[in-house]
Design a protein around this motif. Sequence first.
Motif, PDB file in Angstrom:
ATOM      1  N   GLY A 268      -3.715  30.541  28.130  1.00 49.06           N
ATOM      2  CA  GLY A 268      -2.280  30.308  28.212  1.00 49.06           C
ATOM      3  C   GLY A 268      -1.831  29.082  27.450  1.00 49.06           C
ATOM      4  N   LEU A 269      -2.721  28.114  27.297  1.00 51.22           N
ATOM      5  CA  LEU A 269      -2.370  26.929  26.517  1.00 51.22           C
ATOM      6  C   LEU A 269      -2.224  27.269  25.032  1.00 51.22           C
ATOM      7  N   LEU A 270      -3.072  28.166  24.546  1.00 48.34           N
ATOM      8  CA  LEU A 270      -3.022  28.531  23.133  1.00 48.34           C
ATOM      9  C   LEU A 270      -1.868  29.484  22.834  1.00 48.34           C
ATOM     10  N   PHE A 271      -1.701  30.479  23.721  1.00 44.53           N
ATOM     11  CA  PHE A 271      -0.650  31.479  23.518  1.00 44.53           C
ATOM     12  C   PHE A 271      -0.276  32.023  24.893  1.00 44.53           C
ATOM     13  N   PRO A 272       0.840  31.583  25.461  1.00 42.74           N
ATOM     14  CA  PRO A 272       1.188  31.913  26.850  1.00 42.74           C
ATOM     15  C   PRO A 272       1.052  33.379  27.240  1.00 42.74           C
ATOM     16  N   PRO A 273       1.460  34.357  26.400  1.00 45.22           N
ATOM     17  CA  PRO A 273       1.300  35.759  26.825  1.00 45.22           C
ATOM     18  C   PRO A 273      -0.148  36.166  27.072  1.00 45.22           C
ATOM     19  N   LEU A 274      -1.102  35.438  26.493  1.00 45.88           N
ATOM     20  CA  LEU A 274      -2.508  35.781  26.700  1.00 45.88           C
ATOM     21  C   LEU A 274      -2.974  35.486  28.122  1.00 45.88           C
ATOM     22  N   LYS A 275      -2.272  34.615  28.805  1.00 49.61           N
ATOM     23  CA  LYS A 275      -2.724  34.201  30.134  1.00 49.61           C
ATOM     24  C   LYS A 275      -2.822  35.388  31.085  1.00 49.61           C
ATOM     25  N   SER A 276      -1.782  36.218  31.115  1.00 48.10           N
ATOM     26  CA  SER A 276      -1.791  37.385  32.007  1.00 48.10           C
ATOM     27  C   SER A 276      -2.855  38.387  31.590  1.00 48.10           C
ATOM     28  N   ALA A 277      -2.989  38.595  30.278  1.00 51.43           N
ATOM     29  CA  ALA A 277      -3.980  39.557  29.794  1.00 51.43           C
ATOM     30  C   ALA A 277      -5.394  39.133  30.168  1.00 51.43           C
ATOM     31  N   VAL A 278      -5.709  37.859  29.958  1.00 49.26           N
ATOM     32  CA  VAL A 278      -7.045  37.360  30.296  1.00 49.26           C
ATOM     33  C   VAL A 278      -7.258  37.397  31.808  1.00 49.26           C
ATOM     34  N   HIS A 279      -6.208  37.092  32.560  1.00 42.73           N
ATOM     35  CA  HIS A 279      -6.325  37.118  34.023  1.00 42.73           C
ATOM     36  C   HIS A 279      -6.688  38.520  34.518  1.00 42.73           C
ATOM     37  N   TYR A 280      -5.979  39.539  34.018  1.00 41.27           N
ATOM     38  CA  TYR A 280      -6.269  40.908  34.453  1.00 41.27           C
ATOM     39  C   TYR A 280      -7.639  41.365  33.965  1.00 41.27           C
ATOM     40  N   ALA A 281      -8.047  40.893  32.803  1.00 41.05           N
ATOM     41  CA  ALA A 281      -9.391  41.224  32.321  1.00 41.05           C
ATOM     42  C   ALA A 281     -10.457  40.644  33.253  1.00 41.05           C
ATOM     43  N   LEU A 282     -10.228  39.434  33.739  1.00 47.18           N
ATOM     44  CA  LEU A 282     -11.171  38.819  34.681  1.00 47.18           C
ATOM     45  C   LEU A 282     -11.193  39.581  36.005  1.00 47.18           C
ATOM     46  N   VAL A 283     -10.008  40.028  36.459  1.00 48.02           N
ATOM     47  CA  VAL A 283      -9.944  40.799  37.708  1.00 48.02           C
ATOM     48  C   VAL A 283     -10.699  42.117  37.561  1.00 48.02           C
ATOM     49  N   LEU A 284     -10.507  42.795  36.428  1.00 42.23           N
ATOM     50  CA  LEU A 284     -11.212  44.055  36.192  1.00 42.23           C
ATOM     51  C   LEU A 284     -12.719  43.838  36.106  1.00 42.23           C
ATOM     52  N   MET A 285     -13.126  42.738  35.490  1.00 40.67           N
ATOM     53  CA  MET A 285     -14.551  42.443  35.402  1.00 40.67           C
ATOM     54  C   MET A 285     -15.147  42.201  36.783  1.00 40.67           C
ATOM     55  N   GLY A 286     -14.400  41.497  37.630  1.00 37.50           N
ATOM     56  CA  GLY A 286     -14.874  41.288  38.998  1.00 37.50           C
ATOM     57  C   GLY A 286     -15.004  42.597  39.758  1.00 37.50           C
ATOM     58  N   LEU A 287     -14.028  43.507  39.567  1.00 37.31           N
ATOM     59  CA  LEU A 287     -14.092  44.814  40.223  1.00 37.31           C
ATOM     60  C   LEU A 287     -15.279  45.619  39.719  1.00 37.31           C
ATOM     61  N   LEU A 288     -15.501  45.585  38.402  1.00 39.94           N
ATOM     62  CA  LEU A 288     -16.622  46.320  37.816  1.00 39.94           C
ATOM     63  C   LEU A 288     -17.958  45.812  38.347  1.00 39.94           C
ATOM     64  N   LEU A 289     -18.111  44.497  38.401  1.00 45.13           N
ATOM     65  CA  LEU A 289     -19.372  43.930  38.887  1.00 45.13           C
ATOM     66  C   LEU A 289     -19.611  44.271  40.355  1.00 45.13           C
ATOM     67  N   SER A 290     -18.537  44.292  41.147  1.00 42.48           N
ATOM     68  CA  SER A 290     -18.705  44.640  42.562  1.00 42.48           C
ATOM     69  C   SER A 290     -19.137  46.096  42.719  1.00 42.48           C
ATOM     70  N   LYS A 291     -18.572  46.996  41.885  1.00 40.15           N
ATOM     71  CA  LYS A 291     -18.973  48.402  41.944  1.00 40.15           C
ATOM     72  C   LYS A 291     -20.414  48.577  41.480  1.00 40.15           C
ATOM     73  N   LEU A 292     -20.797  47.847  40.442  1.00 42.00           N
ATOM     74  CA  LEU A 292     -22.176  47.926  39.970  1.00 42.00           C
ATOM     75  C   LEU A 292     -23.144  47.435  41.039  1.00 42.00           C
ATOM     76  N   MET A 293     -22.729  46.419  41.783  1.00 44.75           N
ATOM     77  CA  MET A 293     -23.601  45.904  42.838  1.00 44.75           C
ATOM     78  C   MET A 293     -23.784  46.933  43.938  1.00 44.75           C
ATOM     79  N   ILE A 294     -22.725  47.700  44.239  1.00 45.09           N
ATOM     80  CA  ILE A 294     -22.851  48.775  45.229  1.00 45.09           C
ATOM     81  C   ILE A 294     -23.835  49.832  44.740  1.00 45.09           C
ATOM     82  N   LEU A 295     -23.740  50.182  43.440  1.00 48.57           N
ATOM     83  CA  LEU A 295     -24.658  51.162  42.863  1.00 48.57           C
ATOM     84  C   LEU A 295     -26.099  50.670  42.913  1.00 48.57           C
ATOM     85  N   VAL A 296     -26.295  49.393  42.574  1.00 48.65           N
ATOM     86  CA  VAL A 296     -27.646  48.824  42.630  1.00 48.65           C
ATOM     87  C   VAL A 296     -28.180  48.852  44.056  1.00 48.65           C
TER      88      VAL A 296
END
Length: 230
Positions: A136-164
């Motif tokens: 967000g410091l470099l380009f404010p609109p990126l803040k939301s995009a990166v935030h949702y990408a981090l949320v999706l990554m957390g969801l993906l890792l949690s699902k992978l952990m269930i599979l493991v």
Amino acid sequence: MENPSQDIHAVFDLIDNPHPPEIQRAAIEKYFLPEAGFRYPVYAIEQGPNSRAKVLAVYRWLHFISTRTKGSITHVMYDKSRDVLMLDVTQHLQLRYMPFNPSKSRMITRLTLKKHGGLHYIALQEDFMHPDAAAGLLFPPLKSAVHYALVLMGLLLSKLMILVGMMNFMMGRVEKDKEMIKAKRRERRRRKNANGQSEPVSAEEIAAKMKDTLGFELKENGGSAEKAKN
């Protein structure tokens, strides 16, 4: 600074918030060591001879591209034994010439101090923040995009952990079944021995007994018996 945990509020205001260039320069030259370093998520100034001049230049650049930069300290922790200050900082940054709302970010600032002549000076400043806040410091609109990408990554890792976990459970069941089969075989052998029944004798054992008792040994591949040489 005589009392770092108390004086840092005034020092931070002079350095980080908008002030005339001469005031900011005087503050940095007063509270930073000449060889001070500065690390930020998007740049770094290594400690070295006259590195304080580079720190001043970076601060001047930040205030040039964002005339409305404003930061505030919400919490302060001072480790007296190590002479280190930890600051919980909220910063508002609005880039010049960009039609976006100010970017608000939270960061942890670590100030490594050194004591000279009874006063504490800043030897190294390190700013830490989350990836979305840095974007967000470099380009404010990126803040939301990166935030949702981090949320999706957390969801993906949690699902992978269930599979493991499911795979580990299934593998554990297979290993358990194998152990049960082996245990049953051992139990059957034990019962046969207890009832006086002998265990199956291998071909090698039969050949060895014939050689010892009859003096004959069996050839391999179905050959005829020969008398063993004494």
